[in-house]
Design a protein around this motif. Sequence first.
Motif, PDB file in Angstrom:
ATOM      1  N   MET A  32       0.849  -1.194   0.000  1.00 51.07           N
ATOM      2  CA  MET A  32       0.000   0.000   0.000  1.00 51.07           C
ATOM      3  C   MET A  32       0.882   1.242   0.000  1.00 51.07           C
ATOM      4  SD  MET A  32      -3.134   1.077   2.550  1.00 51.07           S
ATOM      5  CE  MET A  32      -2.283   0.482   3.998  1.00 51.07           C
ATOM      6  N   ARG A  33       0.722   2.077  -1.009  1.00 52.91           N
ATOM      7  CA  ARG A  33       1.473   3.323  -1.091  1.00 52.91           C
ATOM      8  C   ARG A  33       0.749   4.389  -0.256  1.00 52.91           C
ATOM      9  NH1 ARG A  33       0.767   1.678  -6.099  1.00 52.91           N
ATOM     10  NH2 ARG A  33      -0.612   3.432  -6.599  1.00 52.91           N
ATOM     11  N   VAL A  34       1.447   4.948   0.727  1.00 51.88           N
ATOM     12  CA  VAL A  34       0.832   5.911   1.645  1.00 51.88           C
ATOM     13  C   VAL A  34       1.680   7.171   1.691  1.00 51.88           C
ATOM     14  CG1 VAL A  34      -0.029   6.340   3.971  1.00 51.88           C
ATOM     15  CG2 VAL A  34      -0.058   4.006   3.042  1.00 51.88           C
ATOM     16  N   LEU A  35       1.032   8.305   1.510  1.00 55.83           N
ATOM     17  CA  LEU A  35       1.685   9.596   1.677  1.00 55.83           C
ATOM     18  C   LEU A  35       1.270  10.152   3.037  1.00 55.83           C
ATOM     19  CD1 LEU A  35       3.430  11.837   0.402  1.00 55.83           C
ATOM     20  CD2 LEU A  35       1.309  12.855  -0.461  1.00 55.83           C
ATOM     21  N   PHE A  36       2.217  10.226   3.958  1.00 50.14           N
ATOM     22  CA  PHE A  36       1.966  10.733   5.306  1.00 50.14           C
ATOM     23  C   PHE A  36       2.228  12.242   5.310  1.00 50.14           C
ATOM     24  CE2 PHE A  36       3.057   6.280   5.852  1.00 50.14           C
ATOM     25  CZ  PHE A  36       2.109   5.836   6.753  1.00 50.14           C
ATOM     26  N   VAL A  37       1.272  13.014   5.803  1.00 48.34           N
ATOM     27  CA  VAL A  37       1.362  14.472   5.764  1.00 48.34           C
ATOM     28  C   VAL A  37       1.274  15.023   7.181  1.00 48.34           C
ATOM     29  CG1 VAL A  37       0.420  16.594   4.788  1.00 48.34           C
ATOM     30  CG2 VAL A  37       0.207  14.434   3.520  1.00 48.34           C
ATOM     31  N   SER A  38       2.276  15.812   7.561  1.00 45.16           N
ATOM     32  CA  SER A  38       2.286  16.463   8.868  1.00 45.16           C
ATOM     33  C   SER A  38       2.373  17.969   8.675  1.00 45.16           C
ATOM     34  CB  SER A  38       3.485  15.990   9.708  1.00 45.16           C
ATOM     35  OG  SER A  38       3.535  16.672  10.947  1.00 45.16           O
ATOM     36  N   HIS A  39       1.645  18.711   9.490  1.00 45.67           N
ATOM     37  CA  HIS A  39       1.697  20.171   9.378  1.00 45.67           C
ATOM     38  C   HIS A  39       2.984  20.734   9.945  1.00 45.67           C
ATOM     39  CE1 HIS A  39       0.562  19.541  13.488  1.00 45.67           C
ATOM     40  NE2 HIS A  39       0.271  20.787  13.752  1.00 45.67           N
ATOM     41  N   MET A  40       3.650  19.983  10.819  1.00 46.80           N
ATOM     42  CA  MET A  40       4.880  20.443  11.461  1.00 46.80           C
ATOM     43  C   MET A  40       5.880  19.306  11.541  1.00 46.80           C
ATOM     44  SD  MET A  40       3.493  22.651  14.723  1.00 46.80           S
ATOM     45  CE  MET A  40       2.507  24.145  14.540  1.00 46.80           C
ATOM     46  N   LEU A  58       5.487   0.742  11.558  1.00 45.70           N
ATOM     47  CA  LEU A  58       5.078   0.143  10.287  1.00 45.70           C
ATOM     48  C   LEU A  58       6.280  -0.406   9.523  1.00 45.70           C
ATOM     49  CD1 LEU A  58       2.481   2.831   9.145  1.00 45.70           C
ATOM     50  CD2 LEU A  58       1.961   0.472   9.826  1.00 45.70           C
ATOM     51  N   MET A  59       7.385   0.337   9.535  1.00 45.79           N
ATOM     52  CA  MET A  59       8.576  -0.124   8.828  1.00 45.79           C
ATOM     53  C   MET A  59       9.197  -1.336   9.531  1.00 45.79           C
ATOM     54  SD  MET A  59       8.831   1.761   6.146  1.00 45.79           S
ATOM     55  CE  MET A  59       7.051   1.464   6.178  1.00 45.79           C
ATOM     56  N   ALA A  60       9.218  -1.313  10.866  1.00 40.65           N
ATOM     57  CA  ALA A  60       9.804  -2.431  11.618  1.00 40.65           C
ATOM     58  C   ALA A  60       8.969  -3.694  11.477  1.00 40.65           C
ATOM     59  CB  ALA A  60       9.947  -2.048  13.092  1.00 40.65           C
ATOM     60  N   GLN A  61       7.653  -3.519  11.394  1.00 42.85           N
ATOM     61  CA  GLN A  61       6.767  -4.676  11.295  1.00 42.85           C
ATOM     62  C   GLN A  61       6.633  -5.204   9.874  1.00 42.85           C
ATOM     63  OE1 GLN A  61       5.213  -6.157  13.987  1.00 42.85           O
ATOM     64  NE2 GLN A  61       6.463  -4.782  15.228  1.00 42.85           N
ATOM     65  N   LYS A  62       7.169  -4.441   8.911  1.00 43.30           N
ATOM     66  CA  LYS A  62       7.124  -4.861   7.503  1.00 43.30           C
ATOM     67  C   LYS A  62       5.683  -5.190   7.086  1.00 43.30           C
ATOM     68  CE  LYS A  62      11.828  -6.729   7.793  1.00 43.30           C
ATOM     69  NZ  LYS A  62      12.437  -5.463   7.395  1.00 43.30           N
ATOM     70  N   ARG A  63       4.809  -4.195   7.245  1.00 45.41           N
ATOM     71  CA  ARG A  63       3.396  -4.388   6.958  1.00 45.41           C
ATOM     72  C   ARG A  63       3.028  -4.060   5.505  1.00 45.41           C
ATOM     73  NH1 ARG A  63      -0.080  -5.615  11.168  1.00 45.41           N
ATOM     74  NH2 ARG A  63       1.153  -6.385  12.906  1.00 45.41           N
ATOM     75  N   GLY A  64       3.992  -4.036   4.615  1.00 48.62           N
ATOM     76  CA  GLY A  64       3.693  -3.808   3.211  1.00 48.62           C
ATOM     77  C   GLY A  64       3.375  -2.368   2.871  1.00 48.62           C
ATOM     78  N   ILE A  65       3.820  -1.441   3.690  1.00 49.85           N
ATOM     79  CA  ILE A  65       3.596  -0.022   3.450  1.00 49.85           C
ATOM     80  C   ILE A  65       4.759   0.546   2.654  1.00 49.85           C
ATOM     81  CG2 ILE A  65       3.255   2.238   4.509  1.00 49.85           C
ATOM     82  CD1 ILE A  65       0.939   0.363   4.990  1.00 49.85           C
ATOM     83  N   GLU A  66       4.443   1.247   1.565  1.00 42.88           N
ATOM     84  CA  GLU A  66       5.442   2.011   0.811  1.00 42.88           C
ATOM     85  C   GLU A  66       5.219   3.483   1.149  1.00 42.88           C
ATOM     86  OE1 GLU A  66       5.491   1.109  -3.352  1.00 42.88           O
ATOM     87  OE2 GLU A  66       4.824  -0.956  -2.996  1.00 42.88           O
ATOM     88  N   HIS A 108       4.217  10.519  -6.213  1.00 39.12           N
ATOM     89  CA  HIS A 108       4.188   9.228  -5.511  1.00 39.12           C
ATOM     90  C   HIS A 108       2.957   8.392  -5.831  1.00 39.12           C
ATOM     91  CE1 HIS A 108       7.741  10.198  -3.131  1.00 39.12           C
ATOM     92  NE2 HIS A 108       7.215  11.371  -2.838  1.00 39.12           N
ATOM     93  N   ARG A 109       1.906   9.013  -6.367  1.00 37.84           N
ATOM     94  CA  ARG A 109       0.680   8.293  -6.702  1.00 37.84           C
ATOM     95  C   ARG A 109       0.217   7.390  -5.552  1.00 37.84           C
ATOM     96  NH1 ARG A 109      -1.584  11.134 -10.679  1.00 37.84           N
ATOM     97  NH2 ARG A 109      -0.062  11.623 -12.309  1.00 37.84           N
ATOM     98  N   PRO A 110      -0.028   7.961  -4.388  1.00 46.95           N
ATOM     99  CA  PRO A 110      -0.398   7.121  -3.239  1.00 46.95           C
ATOM    100  C   PRO A 110      -1.800   6.556  -3.375  1.00 46.95           C
ATOM    101  CG  PRO A 110      -0.627   9.434  -2.672  1.00 46.95           C
ATOM    102  CD  PRO A 110       0.000   9.400  -4.043  1.00 46.95           C
ATOM    103  N   GLU A 111      -2.009   5.434  -2.724  1.00 47.38           N
ATOM    104  CA  GLU A 111      -3.359   4.887  -2.592  1.00 47.38           C
ATOM    105  C   GLU A 111      -4.084   5.532  -1.414  1.00 47.38           C
ATOM    106  OE1 GLU A 111      -3.264   0.386  -3.001  1.00 47.38           O
ATOM    107  OE2 GLU A 111      -1.121   0.881  -2.902  1.00 47.38           O
TER     108      GLU A 111
END
Length: 404
Positions: free
Chosen positions: A1-9, A26-34, A93-96
């Motif tokens: 799953m391609r995810v774009l994480f957005v933070s205001h700060m 998410l990265m440590a658990q290798k949950r299939g997140i790009e 990035h064309r996120p889902e």
Amino acid sequence: MRVLFVSHMATRSGAPLLLLWLLRWLMAQKRGIEPAVVLLSDGPLRPDFEALAPTEAWSRPLFQPLRERVAARLGRGRAASPAELLEAAVQRHRPELIYLNTLVLGQHLRGLAADPARPACLSHVHELETTLATMSSPEAVARQLSISSVVVACAEGVKQSLHTHHGLPLQRCTVIPGFLPFSAPGQGQPGPEPLQAEPGGEPALEPLDAALAAGTFVFGFAGQAITRKGFDLFPLLVKECERVFSGQPFLAVWLGASPGQEQVLMARRDLQLLGLEHRVLLLPPRPSAIGVIGRFAVHGLLSREDPYPLVALEAAASAVPTICFEGGGGIVDFVADGCGLAVPYLDLAAFAAALHRLSNDPDSRRLLGERSRARVWRESGIDDVAPRLLACMERAVAAGPHHG
């Protein structure tokens, strides 16, 4: 799953830290997140995000020629605004899924809201109404909620506020409380590394260590030195404590008081004129608060409005009970379960009396601290909370774009 994480700060504060900890998990658990990350304001957490995922941060340019502004709008140059940075990242990035890690992003979402081919969006809300009123607008909040397939609130009070003030149907909002980046220790095992106090000997902390060595009652606060956090009340509370404690020594600490900040300079002047400088230690912000908070006998929240402050969870994880104001936010529910005390709103005499009572009752203080630690280990470990957030992400993608 391609995810774009957005933070205001990208500051070392609640919402950005929660996003960073979630991404690490998410990265440590290798949950299939790009993952990819967009920070709509640069800050000290940017290198931490960069170590995990492709990261872009917006910094206001001092001057940007017309040629560069045009190139940016065409996606071939540096973005001239946070909105342009976000839109370019979506194209690249064309996120889902776009994970909007706060509800104050609506002003940057006009282009996204107008795009019928936009990806699914999830809004993770960490704000109550005063913050939304000062950092956003009703129109911008409505815009963000209208494109969010899933809305997550960090506390029940946040959910109710969204329903009351912005008409969000209750069934559209899921409550998932804040968390800390640790797994609860097993029976008889020591606490994990992030919850251990920092070693002594640091010059800035020497007054604190000296007070503790002398047996002085130490209580403290942690957070930005701003009105919403009640920093303006801090000198007045110390004045009230001086009266209530009647000569019994105490030290009041505020962690997060930047030396050159106007509010801090005014507080120092107030304390000087009140003759109470010797009762106070003002500490600047630091990368981790837990090493200081773990030294307090009692943690205090003078916040007028605080959805679910992480510092209270950090205190609880160190078995330090919290005193707060009734009506001050989500931690009121936390302490109501025998994990601290809530006093009438803005009643500094009652706040000082509660501090004095706990200073003379170490057994009650210890019991409150143990209960708060048990609750935070039971409810607020990342291994328990992060899977629920992941499930919301997956649900948002399955639902597709929301057109509300």
